[in-house]
Scaffold this active site. Structure first.
Site, PDB file in Angstrom:
ATOM      1  N   ARG A 159       0.826  -1.210   0.000  1.00 53.53           N
ATOM      2  CA  ARG A 159       0.000   0.000   0.000  1.00 53.53           C
ATOM      3  C   ARG A 159       0.860   1.261   0.000  1.00 53.53           C
ATOM      4  O   ARG A 159       0.409   2.334  -0.416  1.00 53.53           O
ATOM      5  CB  ARG A 159      -0.895   0.032   1.247  1.00 53.53           C
TER       6      ARG A 159
ATOM      7  N   LYS B 109      -6.552 -13.037 -36.544  1.00 49.68           N
ATOM      8  CA  LYS B 109      -7.018 -11.678 -36.792  1.00 49.68           C
ATOM      9  C   LYS B 109      -6.610 -10.702 -35.682  1.00 49.68           C
ATOM     10  O   LYS B 109      -6.811  -9.490 -35.821  1.00 49.68           O
ATOM     11  CB  LYS B 109      -8.542 -11.662 -36.945  1.00 49.68           C
TER      12      LYS B 109
ATOM     13  N   HIS C 271      13.947  -7.078  -8.185  1.00 47.68           N
ATOM     14  CA  HIS C 271      12.846  -7.223  -7.237  1.00 47.68           C
ATOM     15  C   HIS C 271      12.219  -8.612  -7.308  1.00 47.68           C
ATOM     16  O   HIS C 271      11.634  -9.074  -6.325  1.00 47.68           O
ATOM     17  CB  HIS C 271      11.788  -6.143  -7.485  1.00 47.68           C
TER      18      HIS C 271
ATOM     19  N   HIS D  21      -2.458  -2.971  -7.834  1.00 46.03           N
ATOM     20  CA  HIS D  21      -1.972  -3.633  -9.048  1.00 46.03           C
ATOM     21  C   HIS D  21      -1.848  -5.138  -8.826  1.00 46.03           C
ATOM     22  O   HIS D  21      -2.242  -5.937  -9.694  1.00 46.03           O
ATOM     23  CB  HIS D  21      -0.628  -3.040  -9.458  1.00 46.03           C
TER      24      HIS D  21
ATOM     25  N   GLN E  54       9.455   7.163 -18.662  1.00 40.88           N
ATOM     26  CA  GLN E  54      10.764   7.746 -18.947  1.00 40.88           C
ATOM     27  C   GLN E  54      10.658   9.248 -19.238  1.00 40.88           C
ATOM     28  O   GLN E  54      11.528   9.811 -19.904  1.00 40.88           O
ATOM     29  CB  GLN E  54      11.404   7.030 -20.147  1.00 40.88           C
TER      30      GLN E  54
ATOM     31  N   HIS F 224       9.157  -5.612  -4.403  1.00 36.76           N
ATOM     32  CA  HIS F 224       9.492  -4.235  -4.792  1.00 36.76           C
ATOM     33  C   HIS F 224       9.923  -3.422  -3.576  1.00 36.76           C
ATOM     34  O   HIS F 224       9.341  -3.525  -2.495  1.00 36.76           O
ATOM     35  CB  HIS F 224       8.299  -3.553  -5.461  1.00 36.76           C
TER      36      HIS F 224
ATOM     37  N   TYR G  59      -1.298  -3.416 -15.692  1.00 37.35           N
ATOM     38  CA  TYR G  59      -0.658  -2.103 -15.550  1.00 37.35           C
ATOM     39  C   TYR G  59      -0.893  -1.211 -16.753  1.00 37.35           C
ATOM     40  O   TYR G  59      -0.855   0.024 -16.627  1.00 37.35           O
ATOM     41  CB  TYR G  59       0.817  -2.221 -15.155  1.00 37.35           C
TER      42      TYR G  59
ATOM     43  N   HIS H  27      10.615   0.444  -9.249  1.00 37.57           N
ATOM     44  CA  HIS H  27      11.805   0.128 -10.049  1.00 37.57           C
ATOM     45  C   HIS H  27      12.968   1.064  -9.747  1.00 37.57           C
ATOM     46  O   HIS H  27      14.110   0.751 -10.111  1.00 37.57           O
ATOM     47  CB  HIS H  27      11.459   0.184 -11.533  1.00 37.57           C
TER      48      HIS H  27
END
Length: 566
Positions: free
Chosen positions: A33, A240, A122, A55, A261, A98, A201, A103
């Site tokens: 959290r 398809k 991680h 997530h 980025q 994490h 994400y 990151h």
């Protein structure tokens, strides 16, 4: 068996298995959290306040949805309830490892703080944290009560959290046999990168960033099917859907370019990284056995790592003091960096250039006064310079059991040829020296054979720029300041004070000459005196005009032999 219902802003009302709820209600999972999904992106995008917690719940939900869909559509796959539950747990726990600001911790802070373990990621911590979660909360018995078989199912879950990049030779896994190889492609797909982690994400980040998501993961799940490929089963898509999958990878690239980025996002993250490095040995966390560990070593002890979240910056900004007397805090330097973020005094963007294939020589040519912060940003489709669709299998409506690949020429002639690029970005910590840093950057690009912003703009305007003409511009500058690197600050000041004398310019397509006199603010465009006949290469002049327009304050491209006499 009663399931809990969660109201998720992305997936709506979702039901989770009671065992998943017990995992969620542990300190190891609840710490998510307090870890921002987009790291420093929240300082740039006000809506990006979502965390790893939601997530992870979303990925656990989608993992179950894909597994259940395959189970329902293809009973011959023999997907059991155990398999579905293990896949859900893997999706739920895939991001347990994490660190602070996601990151940023393993990608930026750890390689500098702990060079001996610079390759630590991680995912490694996720495996350790999952083991710690099960043991610390006594969940082994709960797992067995809900039908899991230990330890094989625990092994299977961890193999899905961090799968191997397997070839088509020996089967590398122990949790499940090769006939269920497709289960390893649901949470983290090393085959082609199409997995439920991205599905969540993409949707969640786009929602909070205010960016449109063009990929429909529900449609992918509906058309997903398992086919046999050389004795190994893979998740395939309808033929398809190939254009939609290219759109998915384009969405990934777009999110990286526009948000992950983003220039300012990276500036903020560099500053947070610098603050954490300054505070590394001054922020201690209690681990197992009463040991205390610094920030960079907390990842080796899951009890200490559980307490490490984004809130570490609050400990730096507001350190506790038991004394009424003022004493300089060892965290003062780190605190000052974070205060600059809060007051929006960020590291300034100097410039960027595409990284050429042969690499570069490093920062040795930079004057010490303007030593930069340099990062390399990678933009790709998730598989370096490879086309991920080349490793994706498809089936047709007429023959749903036969898998095949679709050549790119059969998809579209408008597809990208290159699937990855690297951009070198330079930031200046001191805004007062930004202009001088920009000059250093342009010179550095010249010496390392990089295209600069100036050269790219000249190309856009239709001017012919060769490597020789690009270099000649700087060789002329070198004539004006041959000792630039030794006396960088003085040389830049001198360059600003030198007036342009006898510079050729192009006026209405004709080669003419001009004198720029008296004041350093005088520009080539405003005071031209066509009275000289000293020729200077046209490219140098165009480069000068462009630099003048960009306010870089380089005020000479040519020095006459008798200039010193004047």
């Amino acid at each position: 068996m009663a399931s809990d219902v969660f109201n998720d802003p992305i997936h709506g009302h979702i039901e989770l298995h009671p065992l998943l709820v017990k995992i969620i209600d542990t300190p190891q999972f609840q710490r998510l959290r307090n870890i921002k999904q987009l790291g420093g992106g929240y300082f740039v995008f006000p809506g990006a306040s979502h965390n790893r917690f939601e997530h992870s719940i979303g990925v656990g939900h989608l993992a179950g949805e894909l597994a259940k869909t395959l189970k329902l559509k293809q009973p011959e796959l023999d997907i059991s309830e155990r398999d579905v539950l293990c896949v859900q747990i893997a999706g739920l726990c895939h991001d347990l490892g994490h660190g602070p600001f996601s990151h940023l911790f393993d990608g930026m802070f750890n390689p500098e703080a702990d060079p001996e373990h610079k390759d630590w990621k991680h995912e490694d911590a996720s495996l350790e944290m999952f083991d710690h979660l099960v043991v610390a909360n006594g969940l082994a018995q709960e797992m067995e009560r809900y039908g899991l078989i230990l330890p094989p199912d625990l092994t299977f879950i961890k193999e899905m959290i961090k799968p191997l990049k397997s070839d088509d030779t020996e089967w590398p896994y122990e949790g499940r046999d090769e006939n269920k190889s497709f289960l390893y492609e649901i949470v983290s797909n090393k085959q082609n990168g199409i997995d439920v982690d991205k599905f969540d994400y993409f949707a969640r980040d786009c929602h909070h960033l205010g960016i449109r998501n063009n990929f429909d993961h529900q449609r992918f799940i509906m058309f997903a099917r398992v086919c046999d490929v050389n004795g190994r089963k893979h998740i395939c898509s309808r033929d398809k859907e190939v254009a939609n999958l290219y759109d998915m990878f384009h969405t990934r690239n777009s999110l990286h370019r526009r948000a992950y980025q983003h220039r300012v996002t990276k500036s903020v993250e560099i500053m947070i990284k610098d603050a954490l490095l300054k505070a590394d040995h001054h922020i201690l966390t209690k681990g197992s056995g009463g040991t205390t560990l610094c920030l960079s070593k907390a990842k080796t002890d899951m009890e200490a790592y559980t307490k490490l979240t984004d809130q570490v910056i609050e400990r730096i900004l507001h350190p506790c003091s038991c004394s009424n007397e003022f004493t300089p805090s060892p965290l003062e330097e780190a605190r000052m960096i974070l205060q600059r973020i809060m007051s929006r005094d960020l590291y300034q963007f100097v410039g960027e250039t595409k990284v050429c294939s042969q690499g570069w020589t490093g920062t040795k040519t930079w004057p010490r006064l303007f030593w930069p912060t340099m990062i390399v940003v990678t933009l790709d489709y998730g598989m370096k310079n490879k086309d991920p669709i080349n490793t994706t299998y498809f089936y047709t409506k007429a023959n749903p059991t036969e898998a095949f690949k679709i050549p790119r020429e059969q998809v579209s002639k408008l597809l990208p040829v290159c699937f990855a690029e690297k951009i070198l970005r330079v930031y200046c910590k001191n805004s007062a020296s930004l202009r001088d840093a920009k000059f250093c950057f342009q010179r550095w690009c010249h010496e390392n054979d990089f295209l600069t912003e100036i050269t790219r703009t000249m190309l856009k305007k239709g001017w012919t720029v060769t490597q020789d003409s690009h270099k000649s511009f700087w060789h002329t500058l070198d004539a004006c300041a041959p000792t630039y690197e030794q006396t960088s600050c003085t040389a830049v000041t001198k360059l600003r004070r030198i007036f342009i004398t006898h510079v050729s310019v192009s006026v209405q397509g004709n080669l003419c000459y001009s004198n720029i006199l008296k004041h350093k603010s005088t520009t080539v465009d405003t005071k031209q005196q066509i009275n000289n006949k000293v020729k200077v290469p046209r490219t140098l002049v165009k480069g000068l005009i462009l630099r003048e327009c960009e306010n870089v304050h380089i005020h000479t491209v040519y020095k006459k032999e008798n200039q010193s006499k004047n």
